[in-house]
Design a protein around this motif. Structure first.
Motif, PDB file in Angstrom:
ATOM      1  N   MET A   1       0.736  -1.259  -0.034  1.00  0.00           N
ATOM      2  CA  MET A   1       0.155  -0.043   0.027  1.00  0.00           C
ATOM      3  C   MET A   1       0.833   1.299   0.025  1.00  0.00           C
ATOM      4  N   TYR A   2       0.650   2.548  -0.862  1.00  0.00           N
ATOM      5  CA  TYR A   2       1.213   3.575  -0.880  1.00  0.00           C
ATOM      6  C   TYR A   2       0.439   4.526   0.038  1.00  0.00           C
ATOM      7  N   LYS A   3       1.340   5.258   0.559  1.00  0.00           N
ATOM      8  CA  LYS A   3       0.723   6.150   1.839  1.00  0.00           C
ATOM      9  C   LYS A   3       0.527   7.502   1.200  1.00  0.00           C
ATOM     10  N   LEU A   4      -0.873   8.201   1.586  1.00  0.00           N
ATOM     11  CA  LEU A   4      -1.171   9.399   1.005  1.00  0.00           C
ATOM     12  C   LEU A   4      -1.570  10.268   2.177  1.00  0.00           C
ATOM     13  N   LEU A   5      -0.950  11.645   2.072  1.00  0.00           N
ATOM     14  CA  LEU A   5      -1.368  12.782   3.070  1.00  0.00           C
ATOM     15  C   LEU A   5      -2.110  13.839   2.163  1.00  0.00           C
ATOM     16  N   ILE A   6      -3.133  14.246   2.855  1.00  0.00           N
ATOM     17  CA  ILE A   6      -4.109  15.329   2.249  1.00  0.00           C
ATOM     18  C   ILE A   6      -3.867  16.489   2.888  1.00  0.00           C
ATOM     19  N   ALA A   7      -3.448  17.679   2.122  1.00  0.00           N
ATOM     20  CA  ALA A   7      -3.636  19.039   2.747  1.00  0.00           C
ATOM     21  C   ALA A   7      -4.850  19.839   2.026  1.00  0.00           C
ATOM     22  N   GLU A   8      -5.887  20.228   2.861  1.00  0.00           N
ATOM     23  CA  GLU A   8      -6.808  20.868   2.122  1.00  0.00           C
ATOM     24  C   GLU A   8      -7.656  21.703   3.452  1.00  0.00           C
ATOM     25  N   ASP A   9      -7.563  23.106   3.367  1.00  0.00           N
ATOM     26  CA  ASP A   9      -8.164  23.875   4.458  1.00  0.00           C
ATOM     27  C   ASP A   9      -9.487  23.866   4.531  1.00  0.00           C
ATOM     28  N   VAL A  10     -10.423  23.353   3.598  1.00  0.00           N
ATOM     29  CA  VAL A  10     -11.738  23.438   3.800  1.00  0.00           C
ATOM     30  C   VAL A  10     -12.181  22.168   4.199  1.00  0.00           C
ATOM     31  N   GLU A  38       1.964  23.960   7.008  1.00  0.00           N
ATOM     32  CA  GLU A  38       2.936  23.818   7.826  1.00  0.00           C
ATOM     33  C   GLU A  38       2.468  22.712   8.566  1.00  0.00           C
ATOM     34  N   GLU A  39       1.460  22.351   8.724  1.00  0.00           N
ATOM     35  CA  GLU A  39       1.001  20.832   9.278  1.00  0.00           C
ATOM     36  C   GLU A  39       1.475  19.761   8.498  1.00  0.00           C
ATOM     37  N   VAL A  40       1.532  20.120   7.302  1.00  0.00           N
ATOM     38  CA  VAL A  40       2.275  18.851   6.450  1.00  0.00           C
ATOM     39  C   VAL A  40       3.671  18.674   6.659  1.00  0.00           C
ATOM     40  N   LEU A  41       4.426  19.864   6.806  1.00  0.00           N
ATOM     41  CA  LEU A  41       5.875  19.838   7.228  1.00  0.00           C
ATOM     42  C   LEU A  41       6.048  19.068   8.588  1.00  0.00           C
ATOM     43  N   ALA A  42       5.366  19.499   9.571  1.00  0.00           N
ATOM     44  CA  ALA A  42       5.213  19.078  10.636  1.00  0.00           C
ATOM     45  C   ALA A  42       5.293  17.423  10.849  1.00  0.00           C
ATOM     46  N   TRP A  43       4.097  17.045  10.168  1.00  0.00           N
ATOM     47  CA  TRP A  43       3.736  15.758   9.842  1.00  0.00           C
ATOM     48  C   TRP A  43       4.845  14.919   9.459  1.00  0.00           C
ATOM     49  N   LEU A  44       5.673  15.407   8.287  1.00  0.00           N
ATOM     50  CA  LEU A  44       6.681  14.712   7.805  1.00  0.00           C
ATOM     51  C   LEU A  44       8.023  14.469   8.533  1.00  0.00           C
ATOM     52  N   GLU A  45       7.966  14.993   9.877  1.00  0.00           N
ATOM     53  CA  GLU A  45       9.002  14.934  10.726  1.00  0.00           C
ATOM     54  C   GLU A  45       8.850  13.707  11.354  1.00  0.00           C
ATOM     55  N   ARG A  46       7.643  13.019  11.388  1.00  0.00           N
ATOM     56  CA  ARG A  46       7.410  11.783  12.077  1.00  0.00           C
ATOM     57  C   ARG A  46       6.974  10.529  11.129  1.00  0.00           C
ATOM     58  N   GLU A  47       6.599  10.939   9.939  1.00  0.00           N
ATOM     59  CA  GLU A  47       6.103  10.120   8.978  1.00  0.00           C
ATOM     60  C   GLU A  47       6.130  10.525   7.462  1.00  0.00           C
ATOM     61  N   VAL A  48       6.644   9.895   6.804  1.00  0.00           N
ATOM     62  CA  VAL A  48       6.743  10.125   5.279  1.00  0.00           C
ATOM     63  C   VAL A  48       5.941   9.631   4.236  1.00  0.00           C
ATOM     64  N   PRO A  49       5.084  10.091   3.582  1.00  0.00           N
ATOM     65  CA  PRO A  49       4.228   9.468   2.642  1.00  0.00           C
ATOM     66  C   PRO A  49       4.787   9.333   1.342  1.00  0.00           C
ATOM     67  N   ASP A  50       4.080   8.535   0.344  1.00  0.00           N
ATOM     68  CA  ASP A  50       4.600   8.206  -0.831  1.00  0.00           C
ATOM     69  C   ASP A  50       4.180   9.482  -1.735  1.00  0.00           C
ATOM     70  N   LEU A  51       2.665   9.774  -1.408  1.00  0.00           N
ATOM     71  CA  LEU A  51       1.826  11.003  -2.159  1.00  0.00           C
ATOM     72  C   LEU A  51       1.463  12.087  -1.453  1.00  0.00           C
ATOM     73  N   ILE A  52       1.290  13.301  -1.981  1.00  0.00           N
ATOM     74  CA  ILE A  52       0.753  14.465  -1.225  1.00  0.00           C
ATOM     75  C   ILE A  52      -0.291  14.996  -2.128  1.00  0.00           C
ATOM     76  N   LEU A  53      -1.539  15.227  -1.673  1.00  0.00           N
ATOM     77  CA  LEU A  53      -2.638  15.829  -2.539  1.00  0.00           C
ATOM     78  C   LEU A  53      -2.957  17.032  -1.654  1.00  0.00           C
ATOM     79  N   THR A  54      -2.365  18.274  -2.532  1.00  0.00           N
ATOM     80  CA  THR A  54      -2.433  19.265  -1.644  1.00  0.00           C
ATOM     81  C   THR A  54      -3.246  20.623  -2.591  1.00  0.00           C
ATOM     82  N   ASP A  55      -4.232  21.374  -1.863  1.00  0.00           N
ATOM     83  CA  ASP A  55      -4.837  22.269  -2.148  1.00  0.00           C
ATOM     84  C   ASP A  55      -3.550  23.376  -2.615  1.00  0.00           C
TER      85      ASP A  55
END
Length: 268
Positions: A1-10, A38-55
């Motif tokens: 499985m590939y890991k995805l992190l989502i960044a969206e303010d709404v 900024e929350e994404v960058l903080a997340w990367l300090e503890r876990e690195v995803p394969d993909l980021i879907l960002t607004d």
């Protein structure tokens, strides 16, 4: 499985992305959904995803600024832009940042699934290629010690120099093997040795001649490309440096025991 992190303010969009997409069927695990860069960058300090879907239009740090920061610290992460901003300038900046794809709002689950399926395919090909390179490098490392068996014990500094020359030649071959006009003379010239001497030295170390090594690398790359049904076989033939499709077919069958067409059919 590939890991995805989502960044969206709404929040409504975040919830839709989390729950309206069948991520598991795409081979994706969603790590979470955050509100800004900024929350994404903080997340990367503890876990690195394969993909980021960002607004793009997020407060604190917009999507393009975020991707630029990600590329500086984690260049292997693949990023996909999600935005209602359709201006050309944003798309152009995204291209410069090597964004994998660009999705416009309003959200269309089918479009997102299509784009993410393509992203997973890209990641698979990338990992297969990296695994192939690692295996090739390991094979070379395993064979290199045998050089000591064919060189006299006296004069070890000279023997070490020769071993390094072989490593350099193999590195050059791996970088240039898809060049149609690549020749033994080119490889020998890259390390400053004569054609005959370098070929003998490489044969002693790896068990293969330089020409056999070039063919093997080309066939491995062809096998990787054949897994993508959208790439025509004649284009693969041309891409790996062959002008004659019959010659390519014979070389491929010799290495894999199947014609390119039959090999491709295994993955359909």
């Amino acid at each position: 499985m590939y890991k995805l992190l989502i960044a969206e303010d709404v929040k409504m969009v975040r919830d839709t992305l989390m729950h309206a997409i069948d991520w598991e069927s795409l081979g994706i695990t969603v790590l979470g959904a955050v509100e800004n860069g900024e929350e994404v960058l903080a997340w990367l300090e503890r876990e690195v995803p394969d993909l980021i879907l960002t607004d793009i239009g997020m407060p604190v740090m917009n999507g393009l600024q975020l991707i630029e920061a990600i590329m500086a610290s984690h260049p292997d992460i693949r990023c996909i832009i999600l935005s209602g901003l359709s201006e050309f300038e944003h798309a152009r900046q995204a291209i410069k940042l090597h964004v994998l794809d660009y999705i416009l709002k309003p959200i269309d689950p089918e479009e997102i699934e299509r784009v993410l399926a393509h992203a997973v395919g890209e990641l698979k090909l990338q990992r297969e290629k990296q695994r192939g390179i690692s295996m090739a490098e390991q094979a070379v490392k395993e064979k290199l010690p045998h050089l000591a068996d064919v060189l006299p014990d006296a004069g070890w500094p000279e023997n070490i120099k020769k071993r390094k020359l072989v490593e350099q030649a193999i590195g050059y071959i791996k970088e240039q093997f898809m060049r149609r006009d690549l020749s033994l003379a080119d490889v020998a010239g890259s390390v400053g040795l004569s054609d005959k001497y370098l070929n003998l030295l490489v044969k002693e170390v790896t068990g293969n001649t330089i020409n056999q090594m070039i063919i093997s690398l080309r066939m491995e790359e062809a096998a990787r490309l054949l897994k993508d049904p959208l790439i025509k076989i004649y284009k693969i033939c041309d891409q790996i440096g062959y002008t004659d499709q019959d010659h390519f077919r014979e070389s491929f069958k010799k290495q894999f025991g199947l014609t390119p067409t039959k090999y491709r059919n295994l993955f359909l």
